[in-house]
Design a protein around this motif. Structure first.
Motif, mmCIF file in Angstrom:
data_model
loop_
_atom_site.group_PDB
_atom_site.id
_atom_site.type_symbol
_atom_site.label_atom_id
_atom_site.label_comp_id
_atom_site.label_asym_id
_atom_site.label_seq_id
_atom_site.Cartn_x
_atom_site.Cartn_y
_atom_site.Cartn_z
ATOM 1 N N LEU A 169 -0.514 6.464 3.999
ATOM 2 C CA LEU A 169 -1.419 6.011 5.897
ATOM 3 C C LEU A 169 -0.640 5.309 5.777
ATOM 4 N N GLU A 170 -0.190 4.230 4.673
ATOM 5 C CA GLU A 170 0.497 3.313 4.990
ATOM 6 C C GLU A 170 2.068 3.640 6.197
ATOM 7 N N PHE A 171 2.864 4.516 4.981
ATOM 8 C CA PHE A 171 3.974 5.411 5.828
ATOM 9 C C PHE A 171 3.857 4.890 7.179
ATOM 10 N N VAL A 172 3.294 5.721 7.893
ATOM 11 C CA VAL A 172 2.687 5.526 9.399
ATOM 12 C C VAL A 172 2.151 5.012 9.973
ATOM 13 N N PHE A 173 1.953 3.831 9.344
ATOM 14 C CA PHE A 173 1.739 2.353 9.952
ATOM 15 C C PHE A 173 2.695 1.352 10.184
ATOM 16 N N ASP A 174 3.817 1.595 9.067
ATOM 17 C CA ASP A 174 4.983 1.007 9.107
ATOM 18 C C ASP A 174 5.811 1.826 10.188
ATOM 19 N N SER A 175 5.565 3.282 10.117
ATOM 20 C CA SER A 175 6.935 3.587 11.453
ATOM 21 C C SER A 175 6.640 3.110 12.436
ATOM 22 N N ALA A 176 5.084 2.746 12.956
ATOM 23 C CA ALA A 176 4.765 2.265 13.925
ATOM 24 C C ALA A 176 5.180 0.774 14.421
ATOM 25 N N ARG A 177 4.882 0.280 13.193
ATOM 26 C CA ARG A 177 4.901 -1.574 13.374
ATOM 27 C C ARG A 177 6.659 -1.833 13.228
#
Length: 304
Positions: A169-177
């Motif tokens: 999960l965190e990877f896809v949100f960190d890309s967006a961030r």
């Protein structure tokens, strides 16, 4: 656009720095060039653009990071030379050490012939819009470089990942961030010659682009003359690593179109069997992603 390699020396250095379960994964993958070429041949892949995945090459010590970065970049460049047409290379940068990153950009692009550079979505908690990174973007913009942005664990991941592997999960949100930071700090507009490549279909971006635009008008210093967020994001490139179907590709192309979609496997962090299955699932996209890759890297067309 999204295969990885590891070397024994790299894994040893990462483990020595405490990365025994990188990003919460069970352990390190194995990799060798023979197996990689065999997988490419089996899947009908002409060229793989190698890069080092998270956690990158900077583990806290600037000098050690410079040495390790140079070592993995020279290793990959040697593979490119020994297997003409089969490999390309995105050179690692030892961020957040900006001075060393600038030296490595020159060496990688001018001496090693790397196809671009690879950075992570954040470097020890510093996101890409941080003004300390401006000299890096100035140089890469001058060179019209390709910048492959790979996700990594966000700061404070211990509190939000709930003990689960951060790539889930965190990877896809960190890309967006990371993309939102590039947008709201104006980096995308100030350095228009950089070709940014983001992974996993843009992560959560297709669902958040309109929301980011909605909130943009509420931020201090809002400039109504700046292009809308969705328009800025359509200039980015996105690969299909992860779970492209049945939902990722439709969401990505509905938001940003298909003319900057690239194929990505995430091998060797994605096992060979899963890579083969994922490749088969997007077989109808071969022409589109190949044509797009040839526009981004015209040299690849000469080999195919």
């Amino acid at each position: 656009m999204h295969p990885h390699f590891v070397t024994d020396r790299y894994v040893t250095a990462a483990r020595a720095a405490g990365h025994h379960q990188p990003d919460g994964m069970p352990g390190w993958p194995s990799w060798n060039v023979a197996d990689h070429l065999a997988l490419m041949d089996e899947g009908g892949i002409g060229t793989a653009m190698l890069s080092v995945s998270s956690p990158g090459t900077h583990f806290g010590d600037d000098r050690a990071a410079r040495d390790l970065t140079r070592e993995v970049n020279e290793y990959a460049a040697d593979l490119v030379r020994r297997h003409p047409g089969r490999f390309g290379h995105f050179a690692s940068l030892p961020l957040p050490d900006v001075d060393s990153a600038l030296l490595e950009i020159g060496y990688a692009l001018d001496v090693l012939g790397s196809d671009g550079v690879a950075v992570e979505t954040n470097a020890h908690g510093l996101y890409l819009g941080d003004t300390r990174f401006d000299p890096v973007w100035v140089e890469l913009d001058r060179r019209r470089a390709v910048v492959f942005v790979h996700p990594t664990s966000p700061p404070g991941h211990e509190s939000v990942s709930l003990g689960r592997p951060r790539p889930m999960l965190e990877f896809v949100f960190d890309s967006a961030r990371a993309v939102s930071d590039l947008v709201f700090t104006g980096v995308l507009l100030r350095y228009p010659n950089i070709e940014w490549v983001f992974t996993h279909g843009g992560g959560a971006l297709p669902l958040l682009a309109d929301r980011m635009e909605l909130f943009r008008g509420l931020l201090p210093g809002h400039d109504p003359s700046v292009p809308p967020v969705p328009d800025q994001l359509r200039r980015l490139w996105f690969d299909l690593a992860g779970t492209p179907l049945p939902y990722q590709i439709p969401a990505l192309t509905a938001a940003f179109g298909s003319d900057r979609v690239l194929y990505g496997s995430d091998y060797c962090w994605t096992p060979a069997s899963a890579t083969a299955h994922q490749l088969a699932s997007v077989d109808t996209w071969r022409t589109v992603t190949t044509d797009n890759a040839h526009r981004l890297f015209p040299r690849l067309a000469a080999h195919h």
